[in-house]
Design a protein around this motif. Sequence first.
Motif, mmCIF file in Angstrom:
data_model
loop_
_atom_site.group_PDB
_atom_site.id
_atom_site.type_symbol
_atom_site.label_atom_id
_atom_site.label_comp_id
_atom_site.label_asym_id
_atom_site.label_seq_id
_atom_site.Cartn_x
_atom_site.Cartn_y
_atom_site.Cartn_z
ATOM 1 N N LEU A 3 0.942 -1.224 0.004
ATOM 2 C CA LEU A 3 -0.146 0.232 0.199
ATOM 3 C C LEU A 3 0.694 1.282 -0.040
ATOM 4 O O LEU A 3 1.882 1.119 0.765
ATOM 5 C CB LEU A 3 -0.772 -0.002 1.315
ATOM 6 N N VAL A 24 1.747 -5.530 2.463
ATOM 7 C CA VAL A 24 0.389 -6.278 2.863
ATOM 8 C C VAL A 24 0.818 -7.620 3.030
ATOM 9 O O VAL A 24 1.187 -8.352 2.031
ATOM 10 C CB VAL A 24 -0.707 -6.161 1.513
ATOM 11 N N THR A 27 -7.933 -5.965 -3.652
ATOM 12 C CA THR A 27 -8.843 -5.470 -2.665
ATOM 13 C C THR A 27 -10.149 -5.083 -3.551
ATOM 14 O O THR A 27 -10.241 -5.012 -4.881
ATOM 15 C CB THR A 27 -8.382 -3.984 -2.045
ATOM 16 N N ARG A 84 -13.495 -1.908 0.738
ATOM 17 C CA ARG A 84 -12.615 -2.066 2.026
ATOM 18 C C ARG A 84 -12.255 -3.521 2.578
ATOM 19 O O ARG A 84 -11.877 -3.872 3.591
ATOM 20 C CB ARG A 84 -13.649 -1.413 3.239
ATOM 21 N N HIS A 85 -12.222 -4.244 1.357
ATOM 22 C CA HIS A 85 -11.958 -5.707 1.640
ATOM 23 C C HIS A 85 -10.666 -6.249 1.025
ATOM 24 O O HIS A 85 -10.383 -5.828 -0.237
ATOM 25 C CB HIS A 85 -13.075 -6.724 1.152
ATOM 26 N N LEU A 86 -10.008 -7.006 1.767
ATOM 27 C CA LEU A 86 -8.622 -7.588 1.228
ATOM 28 C C LEU A 86 -9.036 -9.151 0.890
ATOM 29 O O LEU A 86 -9.690 -9.903 1.829
ATOM 30 C CB LEU A 86 -7.565 -7.612 2.143
ATOM 31 N N ASP A 98 -11.193 -7.459 6.509
ATOM 32 C CA ASP A 98 -11.468 -6.126 6.422
ATOM 33 C C ASP A 98 -10.311 -5.471 6.281
ATOM 34 O O ASP A 98 -9.181 -5.836 7.079
ATOM 35 C CB ASP A 98 -12.172 -5.545 7.867
ATOM 36 N N PHE A 99 -9.797 -4.620 5.315
ATOM 37 C CA PHE A 99 -8.493 -4.239 4.982
ATOM 38 C C PHE A 99 -7.581 -3.400 5.978
ATOM 39 O O PHE A 99 -6.599 -3.702 6.277
ATOM 40 C CB PHE A 99 -8.639 -3.375 3.426
ATOM 41 N N ASP A 100 -8.617 -2.438 6.739
ATOM 42 C CA ASP A 100 -7.903 -1.418 7.612
ATOM 43 C C ASP A 100 -7.600 -2.571 8.754
ATOM 44 O O ASP A 100 -6.549 -2.208 9.422
ATOM 45 C CB ASP A 100 -8.772 -0.382 7.886
ATOM 46 N N PHE A 136 -6.953 -5.795 9.093
ATOM 47 C CA PHE A 136 -5.778 -6.452 8.445
ATOM 48 C C PHE A 136 -4.438 -5.737 8.540
ATOM 49 O O PHE A 136 -3.513 -6.242 9.289
ATOM 50 C CB PHE A 136 -5.855 -6.854 6.899
ATOM 51 N N LEU A 137 -4.411 -4.498 8.142
ATOM 52 C CA LEU A 137 -3.125 -3.552 8.356
ATOM 53 C C LEU A 137 -2.801 -3.462 9.669
ATOM 54 O O LEU A 137 -1.791 -3.378 10.048
ATOM 55 C CB LEU A 137 -3.289 -2.409 7.529
#
Length: 107
Positions: free
Chosen positions: A30, A40, A50, A53-55, A75-77, A79-80
């Motif tokens: 990212l 990631v 992505t 908002r999903h990975l 959930d991408f955020d 996950f990070l």
Amino acid sequence: MGPTRHHTTPGFEPDFFSRWVDFFRSEMYLMNPGATLVKVDVPDDSSACTHLRHLIVTLKPDWLGQRVGSLPAFDFDAFLAGDRTADVLYTRKSERLWPGTPGPATI
């Protein structure tokens, strides 16, 4: 430099950078507004993308308790931030890749 992607969905407009390690493995990053890269953290021999908002990860090795061929979504955020809680969209039920084909070869 590898390929870059920019999402244009209002409210979710990240930039991504990909780096191919070799023919079978790649890394996904990212790109933050300050041009810093955040890796990631998915298996480098799996594919990840992505959607809003999903990975979504297509697994080639077993990972996080999911079998090869599974399709976990995060959930991408979250996950990070380190949360590895996934909604599994698909789990392969057998060792056969396609109906009617033999399973893995045994030598």
